[in-house]
Design a protein around this motif. Structure first.
Motif, PDB file in Angstrom:
ATOM      1  N   HIS A   1       0.830  -1.074   0.041  1.00 37.21           N
ATOM      2  CA  HIS A   1      -0.082  -0.162  -0.035  1.00 37.21           C
ATOM      3  C   HIS A   1       0.908   1.415   0.007  1.00 37.21           C
ATOM      4  O   HIS A   1       2.145   1.362   0.552  1.00 37.21           O
ATOM      5  CB  HIS A   1      -1.031  -0.106   1.084  1.00 37.21           C
ATOM      6  CG  HIS A   1      -0.358  -0.051   2.635  1.00 37.21           C
ATOM      7  ND1 HIS A   1       0.009   1.105   3.144  1.00 37.21           N
ATOM      8  CD2 HIS A   1      -0.213  -1.160   3.359  1.00 37.21           C
ATOM      9  CE1 HIS A   1       0.493   0.575   4.419  1.00 37.21           C
ATOM     10  NE2 HIS A   1       0.326  -0.876   4.349  1.00 37.21           N
TER      11      HIS A   1
ATOM     12  N   ASP B   1       6.312   0.274   7.327  1.00 34.89           N
ATOM     13  CA  ASP B   1       4.970   0.057   7.020  1.00 34.89           C
ATOM     14  C   ASP B   1       4.510   0.870   5.912  1.00 34.89           C
ATOM     15  O   ASP B   1       3.900   2.045   6.196  1.00 34.89           O
ATOM     16  CB  ASP B   1       4.171  -0.006   8.028  1.00 34.89           C
ATOM     17  CG  ASP B   1       2.615  -0.478   7.823  1.00 34.89           C
ATOM     18  OD1 ASP B   1       2.323  -0.868   6.785  1.00 34.89           O
ATOM     19  OD2 ASP B   1       1.579  -0.102   8.814  1.00 34.89           O
ATOM     20  N   MET B   2       4.667   0.742   4.632  1.00 35.86           N
ATOM     21  CA  MET B   2       5.574  -0.301   3.925  1.00 35.86           C
ATOM     22  C   MET B   2       5.816  -0.216   2.674  1.00 35.86           C
ATOM     23  O   MET B   2       6.170  -0.810   1.941  1.00 35.86           O
ATOM     24  CB  MET B   2       4.677  -1.563   4.061  1.00 35.86           C
ATOM     25  CG  MET B   2       3.373  -1.426   2.905  1.00 35.86           C
ATOM     26  SD  MET B   2       2.277  -2.781   2.855  1.00 35.86           S
ATOM     27  CE  MET B   2       3.351  -3.879   1.919  1.00 35.86           C
TER      28      MET B   2
ATOM     29  N   GLU C   1      -5.061   1.712   2.752  1.00 35.01           N
ATOM     30  CA  GLU C   1      -4.936   0.507   3.500  1.00 35.01           C
ATOM     31  C   GLU C   1      -5.322   0.969   5.038  1.00 35.01           C
ATOM     32  O   GLU C   1      -5.858   0.237   5.888  1.00 35.01           O
ATOM     33  CB  GLU C   1      -3.728  -0.184   3.219  1.00 35.01           C
ATOM     34  CG  GLU C   1      -3.518  -1.614   3.840  1.00 35.01           C
ATOM     35  CD  GLU C   1      -3.088  -1.729   5.161  1.00 35.01           C
ATOM     36  OE1 GLU C   1      -3.399  -2.998   5.679  1.00 35.01           O
ATOM     37  OE2 GLU C   1      -2.940  -0.628   5.953  1.00 35.01           O
ATOM     38  N   GLU C   2      -4.511   1.929   5.567  1.00 36.16           N
ATOM     39  CA  GLU C   2      -4.303   2.277   6.647  1.00 36.16           C
ATOM     40  C   GLU C   2      -5.745   2.563   7.415  1.00 36.16           C
ATOM     41  O   GLU C   2      -5.961   3.178   8.648  1.00 36.16           O
ATOM     42  CB  GLU C   2      -3.091   3.428   7.257  1.00 36.16           C
ATOM     43  CG  GLU C   2      -2.028   2.866   6.770  1.00 36.16           C
ATOM     44  CD  GLU C   2      -1.404   1.662   7.897  1.00 36.16           C
ATOM     45  OE1 GLU C   2      -2.056   1.423   8.677  1.00 36.16           O
ATOM     46  OE2 GLU C   2      -0.326   1.389   7.298  1.00 36.16           O
TER      47      GLU C   2
ATOM     48  N   GLU D   1       3.496  -6.699   4.273  1.00 38.22           N
ATOM     49  CA  GLU D   1       3.354  -6.160   5.346  1.00 38.22           C
ATOM     50  C   GLU D   1       4.695  -6.606   6.214  1.00 38.22           C
ATOM     51  O   GLU D   1       5.185  -7.699   6.077  1.00 38.22           O
ATOM     52  CB  GLU D   1       2.006  -6.586   6.127  1.00 38.22           C
ATOM     53  CG  GLU D   1       0.674  -5.969   5.367  1.00 38.22           C
ATOM     54  CD  GLU D   1       0.681  -4.278   5.649  1.00 38.22           C
ATOM     55  OE1 GLU D   1       1.317  -3.809   6.593  1.00 38.22           O
ATOM     56  OE2 GLU D   1      -0.119  -3.467   4.938  1.00 38.22           O
TER      57      GLU D   1
HETATM   58 ZN    ZN Z   1       0.665  -1.773   6.364  1.00 38.46          ZN
END
Ligand code: ZN
Length: 388
Positions: free
Chosen positions: A74, A106-107, A138-139, A166
């Motif tokens: 992501h 991340d990431m 994503e977060e 991840e």
């Molecule tokens: Zn992540």
């Protein structure tokens, strides 16, 4: 020939774009698109029609056929607001064997390695295709990947095994909990607090719902975990409220209280049962506040829902990653990822990426240089494997 950047150079570029989830990721996507193009790789975008400032990007290298290995990452990062950073979070800084920067772990570290591998594969004689898939949002609940996966399947030959990078310290993670969450909005009725019994204080009406989560956590923690749950840390379903806001003054019954209630459900337990149990509490609370004032109510809407990653038997992605890393132990994690979404869309999926999740989302986020190098080695072996 266009310049081939090292993984570290690519990571530094990616981190220089402050792609916090709420903000645009288009400058990063533009850069990736141009970089891949400079190496003769066509990429494709999925622009989010509801958020024109965000897009996913994906690409395919190698024979135009099904069965690609997909490297999935992501592009978004969590905010740095209020965090004490010792260095500029959007500049990669090497110190004491670590690369510091928001997203190193991340990431974007993995994203950089994946972009590097795609370019290597473009110049190698790969017999099997490699795909890159970079999502957004994503977060904020893994909401960007599902439409990207659909778009990929329309444009590219379907891949078969997905490595979601991840941070897992390069171990093969084959299962994770499912997660889902609700925005809960308690609508109260404002009166002066001296006559609070005639009003509805939304904050105080929310409190029992939040305490319901405390009680469930205590119960779940005390119970004997099932065999399937026992491998998780913690080995029980968790209920969590991470955000709350409400009220305007100390002497007014609060008109509004909003909070987010999230669940992380161990495989073997049904997400639907937890949802029903929570919504049942909400309805009971609503009956009580409406008895005081008919306009009071509680609205609940979905905030996110991420399917569990169910361990596969003889899964292709797992076998591939184990053969490249030599890691044959069983690992599961409690955080949700896009791996469950790829699996739901018919791919074999595994999580494997450099760095430790403990460093994610922290101030002074870092990835160990040794982890980044291990990721680099992994990608070299992967590209070699695709040439066989
Ligand atoms: Zn992540």
């Amino acid at each position: 020939m266009a310049e081939r950047l090292t993984p570290l150079e690519i990571m530094a570029r990616l981190i220089s774009f402050p792609t916090v989830s709420r903000d645009t990721n288009l400058p990063l996507v533009d850069w990736v698109e141009r970089y891949l193009q400079s190496h003769g790789i066509d990429s494709h975008r999925w622009p989010d029609p509801d958020q024109p400032h965000k897009a996913a990007i994906f690409a395919h290298v190698g024979p135009w056929e099904e069965g690609a290995i997909v490297l999935s990452g992501h592009t978004d990062v969590v905010p740095v607001d209020g965090q004490p950073w010792d260095t500029d979070p959007f500049v990669v800084t090497e110190k004491d064997g670590k690369y510091y920067g928001r997203g190193t772990c991340d990431m974007k570290g993995f994203d950089a390695l994946a972009i590097w591998a795609l370019v290597e594969a473009q110049y190698a004689d790969v017999k099997r295709p490699l795909q890159l898939a970079l999502s957004f949002d994503e977060e904020v609940g893994c909401t960007g990947a599902p439409p990207m996966i659909q778009a990929m399947q329309k444009v590219l030959p379907k891949g078969s095994a997905v490595i979601v990078g991840e941070p897992s310290t390069m171990q093969a993670v084959t299962g994770h909990k499912g997660g889902f969450g609700y925005d809960t909005h308690v609508v109260g009725f404002e009166v002066h607090s001296s006559i609070m019994h005639t009003g509805v204080n939304a904050i105080m009406a929310a409190a029992p719902l939040i305490d319901w989560a405390n009680q469930r956590n205590a119960e779940n923690m005390a119970a004997e975990p099932s065999d399937i749950a026992a491998v998780f840390d913690p080995p029980w379903t968790t209920c969590h409220v991470g955000m709350i806001e409400g009220g305007t003054a100390h002497n007014i019954t609060a008109k509004d209280c909003r909070f987010m209630m999230d669940f992380r459900v161990v495989p073997g337990e049904q997400a639907a049962q937890w949802r029903d149990a929570y919504l049942d509490q909400v309805r009971q609370a609503e009956v009580q506040i409406q008895a005081v004032h008919p306009e009071a109510r509680i609205d609940v809407s979905d905030h996110f829902a991420v399917p569990a990653l169910v361990p596969e038997t003889e899964g292709e992605a797992e076998i591939l990653v184990r053969s490249l890393t030599g890691d044959n132990a069983t690992h599961v994690v409690s955080y949700g990822t896009e791996a469950g979404q790829f699996q739901e869309a018919g791919y074999s999926a595994v999580i494997c990426g450099p760095g430790d999740i403990a460093q994610a989302h922290q101030p002074n986020e870092f990835i160990e240089v040794s982890q980044f190098d291990a990721g680099h080695k992994f990608m070299e072996r992967l590209v070699q494997r695709l040439c066989k």
